[in-house]
Design a protein around this motif. Structure first.
Motif, PDB file in Angstrom:
ATOM      1  N   THR A  99       8.870  34.813  47.266  1.00 54.12           N
ATOM      2  CA  THR A  99       8.405  34.860  48.650  1.00 54.12           C
ATOM      3  C   THR A  99       9.216  33.827  49.415  1.00 54.12           C
ATOM      4  N   ARG A 100       9.882  34.307  50.466  1.00 54.95           N
ATOM      5  CA  ARG A 100      10.837  33.437  51.167  1.00 54.95           C
ATOM      6  C   ARG A 100      10.437  33.232  52.625  1.00 54.95           C
ATOM      7  N   TYR A 101      10.647  32.026  53.107  1.00 49.56           N
ATOM      8  CA  TYR A 101      10.300  31.696  54.485  1.00 49.56           C
ATOM      9  C   TYR A 101      11.403  30.859  55.135  1.00 49.56           C
ATOM     10  N   LEU A 102      11.586  31.085  56.397  1.00 49.32           N
ATOM     11  CA  LEU A 102      12.386  30.187  57.238  1.00 49.32           C
ATOM     12  C   LEU A 102      11.570  29.928  58.502  1.00 49.32           C
ATOM     13  N   ASN A 103      11.244  28.705  58.716  1.00 47.93           N
ATOM     14  CA  ASN A 103      10.502  28.311  59.912  1.00 47.93           C
ATOM     15  C   ASN A 103      11.450  27.510  60.793  1.00 47.93           C
ATOM     16  N   MET A 104      11.699  27.974  62.012  1.00 48.84           N
ATOM     17  CA  MET A 104      12.637  27.305  62.897  1.00 48.84           C
ATOM     18  C   MET A 104      11.908  26.760  64.118  1.00 48.84           C
ATOM     19  N   LEU A 105      12.155  25.499  64.399  1.00 53.39           N
ATOM     20  CA  LEU A 105      11.557  24.885  65.586  1.00 53.39           C
ATOM     21  C   LEU A 105      12.671  24.239  66.413  1.00 53.39           C
ATOM     22  N   PRO A 106      13.235  24.953  67.391  1.00 53.42           N
ATOM     23  CA  PRO A 106      14.296  24.371  68.216  1.00 53.42           C
ATOM     24  C   PRO A 106      13.742  23.457  69.302  1.00 53.42           C
ATOM     25  N   LEU A 107      14.408  22.353  69.493  1.00 55.25           N
ATOM     26  CA  LEU A 107      14.093  21.439  70.603  1.00 55.25           C
ATOM     27  C   LEU A 107      15.445  21.110  71.244  1.00 55.25           C
ATOM     28  N   MET A 108      15.720  21.749  72.379  1.00 55.06           N
ATOM     29  CA  MET A 108      17.088  21.809  72.881  1.00 55.06           C
ATOM     30  C   MET A 108      17.228  21.378  74.340  1.00 55.06           C
ATOM     31  N   PHE A 109      18.430  20.903  74.650  1.00 55.66           N
ATOM     32  CA  PHE A 109      18.866  20.799  76.049  1.00 55.66           C
ATOM     33  C   PHE A 109      19.595  22.091  76.364  1.00 55.66           C
ATOM     34  N   ASP A 136      12.685  24.646  58.125  1.00 54.82           N
ATOM     35  CA  ASP A 136      11.890  24.577  56.894  1.00 54.82           C
ATOM     36  C   ASP A 136      12.250  25.794  56.042  1.00 54.82           C
ATOM     37  N   TYR A 137      12.979  25.530  54.966  1.00 56.27           N
ATOM     38  CA  TYR A 137      13.383  26.572  54.005  1.00 56.27           C
ATOM     39  C   TYR A 137      12.390  26.531  52.858  1.00 56.27           C
ATOM     40  N   GLU A 138      11.804  27.665  52.555  1.00 53.96           N
ATOM     41  CA  GLU A 138      10.866  27.724  51.435  1.00 53.96           C
ATOM     42  C   GLU A 138      11.148  28.963  50.595  1.00 53.96           C
ATOM     43  N   LYS A 139      11.288  28.735  49.312  1.00 51.30           N
ATOM     44  CA  LYS A 139      11.430  29.862  48.388  1.00 51.30           C
ATOM     45  C   LYS A 139      10.435  29.659  47.249  1.00 51.30           C
ATOM     46  N   TYR A 140       9.474  30.562  47.199  1.00 51.34           N
ATOM     47  CA  TYR A 140       8.499  30.518  46.106  1.00 51.34           C
ATOM     48  C   TYR A 140       8.972  31.412  44.975  1.00 51.34           C
ATOM     49  N   ALA A 142       7.222  32.928  42.195  1.00 55.64           N
ATOM     50  CA  ALA A 142       5.783  33.078  41.938  1.00 55.64           C
ATOM     51  C   ALA A 142       5.078  32.014  42.789  1.00 55.64           C
ATOM     52  N   ASP A 143       4.442  31.036  42.176  1.00 52.36           N
ATOM     53  CA  ASP A 143       3.790  29.991  42.983  1.00 52.36           C
ATOM     54  C   ASP A 143       4.520  28.653  42.894  1.00 52.36           C
ATOM     55  N   ILE A 144       5.756  28.676  42.394  1.00 50.19           N
ATOM     56  CA  ILE A 144       6.537  27.437  42.286  1.00 50.19           C
ATOM     57  C   ILE A 144       7.455  27.344  43.512  1.00 50.19           C
ATOM     58  N   LEU A 145       7.350  26.281  44.237  1.00 47.27           N
ATOM     59  CA  LEU A 145       8.051  26.174  45.520  1.00 47.27           C
ATOM     60  C   LEU A 145       9.351  25.389  45.413  1.00 47.27           C
ATOM     61  N   ASP A 146      10.409  25.977  45.958  1.00 45.84           N
ATOM     62  CA  ASP A 146      11.688  25.297  46.143  1.00 45.84           C
ATOM     63  C   ASP A 146      11.846  25.153  47.659  1.00 45.84           C
ATOM     64  N   GLU A 147      11.822  23.934  48.164  1.00 40.97           N
ATOM     65  CA  GLU A 147      11.749  23.731  49.617  1.00 40.97           C
ATOM     66  C   GLU A 147      12.726  22.674  50.103  1.00 40.97           C
ATOM     67  N   LYS A 148      13.261  22.903  51.283  1.00 40.73           N
ATOM     68  CA  LYS A 148      14.017  21.861  51.984  1.00 40.73           C
ATOM     69  C   LYS A 148      13.622  21.914  53.456  1.00 40.73           C
ATOM     70  N   GLU A 149      13.282  20.767  53.999  1.00 38.08           N
ATOM     71  CA  GLU A 149      12.823  20.715  55.386  1.00 38.08           C
ATOM     72  C   GLU A 149      13.519  19.542  56.060  1.00 38.08           C
ATOM     73  N   GLN A 150      14.216  19.802  57.166  1.00 38.56           N
ATOM     74  CA  GLN A 150      14.893  18.706  57.854  1.00 38.56           C
ATOM     75  C   GLN A 150      15.279  19.102  59.287  1.00 38.56           C
ATOM     76  N   TRP A 151      15.508  18.092  60.128  1.00 37.43           N
ATOM     77  CA  TRP A 151      16.076  18.305  61.451  1.00 37.43           C
ATOM     78  C   TRP A 151      17.576  18.422  61.312  1.00 37.43           C
ATOM     79  N   GLN A 152      18.165  19.382  62.025  1.00 35.69           N
ATOM     80  CA  GLN A 152      19.619  19.516  62.006  1.00 35.69           C
ATOM     81  C   GLN A 152      20.118  19.911  63.381  1.00 35.69           C
ATOM     82  N   PHE A 153      21.353  19.533  63.645  1.00 35.66           N
ATOM     83  CA  PHE A 153      21.972  19.901  64.913  1.00 35.66           C
ATOM     84  C   PHE A 153      22.215  21.406  64.962  1.00 35.66           C
ATOM     85  N   GLY A 154      22.072  21.963  66.157  1.00 35.97           N
ATOM     86  CA  GLY A 154      22.368  23.376  66.327  1.00 35.97           C
ATOM     87  C   GLY A 154      22.735  23.689  67.758  1.00 35.97           C
ATOM     88  N   LEU A 155      23.257  24.850  67.945  1.00 35.27           N
ATOM     89  CA  LEU A 155      23.586  25.278  69.304  1.00 35.27           C
ATOM     90  C   LEU A 155      23.252  26.754  69.480  1.00 35.27           C
TER      91      LEU A 155
END
Lengths: 204, 212
Positions: A99-109, A136-140, A142-155
């Motif tokens: 089960t895969r997730y990508l949660n994106m929260l942009p805070l931009m000028f 927020d990258y999440e890859k389950y 089964a019920d074992i989570l592989d996750e990376k969550e961080q702020w990064q520059f984007g355009l």
């Protein structure tokens, strides 16, 4: 968190800077579609997203402002075997439901250029947004989570159109944005997605 | 403006409502991981011996491994039978340990949760039947993980690599599978599910095919 504070301060500064020329605020529903290596991670188009877009007029055609939003991508992969390389460089095969997730929260000028024409009150525009994305990258497995969550520059280069209602103080905002974020993890080499936005705007 | 802000905050609440893995079925929690000793030419292997019972990995209250515990519950009979089927499909011939087989298949079950730092935490198996006092060790690696109660481990051991100095054998292939055996009630299992999970481990390891 420090970066978030700086971004907020700059947004507040922009509010002060642009107050004389008026502007608009729009609230938009956002649908997203991943592209590039992000599409390898999650394919389905997502109908989960919103953003709040504020613009302050600098000239009749130029505006600057800020944007905060959210786009959410999700895919459940049916049971399959995946080959992985472990942290020690060993190869392993894993059979699991993912089960895969990508949660994106942009805070931009952002800045926009409006194509104002005397013959029509519909205003097409192009723009560019720069800033931070909370990824927020999440890859389950089964019920074992592989996750990376961080702020990064984007355009986010974008194009859209403002279609005013009869009063001309409000109207419909239609917009397409391309998002690129400097985030890399596992199969995602950089996060890339398009989002199509539709919402209501109000002039102030 | 107030309405817009209200809408935005309402929308942000959906974040908390995003489905995670709540809709996953019990069967979907099953996971099978296999690894092998790279460079091994499995096609040159031909015969195998199969343990007639399952080694039980259990710890006492002080956290010490309880050694030399074997079981042959109904679920163990099914596991052994499925392993035998899979080895036959791969072209191996089962023989007695006295016939000097190429490899031995060793099956274990975990009856206590075990913490580790990998899909396959570092592990040493118990004595190999027919070779009292001999064990084997497997290095830990990979993702942080915990061996859950009920995990099933299947190892293919190179019986030709007997190291008399260290009383050990080399592990050529390892499978860990979990999610479907409960120690609370060892008879509460689904036979198709147990067989399917064992089978997945072999199916994703096509390199095990032998030509002998």
């Amino acid at each position: 968190m420090k970066k978030l504070g700086i971004l907020s301060l700059l947004l507040i500064s922009l509010v002060s800077f642009g107050q004389e020329g008026g502007g608009l605020v729009s609230f938009n529903y956002s649908a997203g579609m991943t592209v590039g290596s992000s599409r390898e991670f999650i394919k389905p188009v997502s109908g989960r997203g919103f953003n709040l877009d504020v613009r302050f007029n600098v000239t009749e055609q130029l505006s600057i402002g800020g944007l905060i939003g959210w786009n959410y991508f999700h895919e459940r992969k049916e049971r399959d075997s995946y080959q992985i390389t472990t942290t020690t460089g060993q190869t392993a095969d894993v059979n699991a439901v993912q089960t895969r997730y990508l949660n994106m929260l942009p805070l931009m000028f952002q800045g926009q250029y409006r194509f104002v024409s005397g013959g029509s009150n519909i205003e097409p525009y192009i723009g560019l947004a720069l800033g931070g994305y909370r990824v927020d990258y999440e890859k389950y497995w089964a019920d074992i989570l592989d996750e990376k969550e961080q702020w990064q520059f984007g355009l986010s280069p974008h194009a859209g159109v403002l279609i005013p209602f009869a009063s001309e103080l409000s109207g419909i905002n239609l917009q397409v944005k391309y998002n690129w974020i400097n985030f890399s993890y596992n199969e995602v080499k950089s996060v890339m997605y398009f989002d199509a936005n539709a919402g209501i705007y109000f002039m102030f | 403006m107030k309405k817009i802000l209200t809408l935005f905050f309402i929308s942000s609440m959906f974040w908390g409502c995003s489905p995670k893995i709540d809709d996953i079925s019990v069967e979907d929690l099953d996971i099978t991981v296999t690894t092998h000793e790279e460079g091994t030419d499995f096609s040159s292997l031909g015969t195998y011996a199969l343990a007639d019972s399952v080694y039980i990995i259990a710890y006492d209250d002080d956290g010490n491994l309880i050694e030399d515990t074997f079981a042959l519950e109904n679920v163990d009979v099914i596991i052994i039978d499925q392993v035998r089927d899979e080895m036959t499909k791969l072209g191996y011939t089962e023989v007695d340990t006295s016939a000097n087989p190429s490899v031995g298949i060793y099956i274990s079950r975990v009856t206590n949760s075990v913490s580790g730092t990998g899909f396959v935490p570092g592990w040493c198996g118990g004595g190999w039947w027919g070779y009292p006092g001999y064990g084997w060790c497997y290095p830990g690696y990979g993702y942080s993980y915990e061996y859950k109660t009920g995990s099933l481990l299947v190892d293919m051991i190179d019986l030709q690599s007997r190291d008399d100095e260290n009383n050990s054998f080399q592990v050529l292939w390892h499978m860990t599978s979990n999610g479907y055996i409960t120690s609370d009630n060892i008879n509460a299992f689904s036979e198709p599910r147990v067989r399917a999970n064992v089978s997945r481990g072999f199916e994703q390891s096509s390199y095990l095919q032998t030509t002998n």
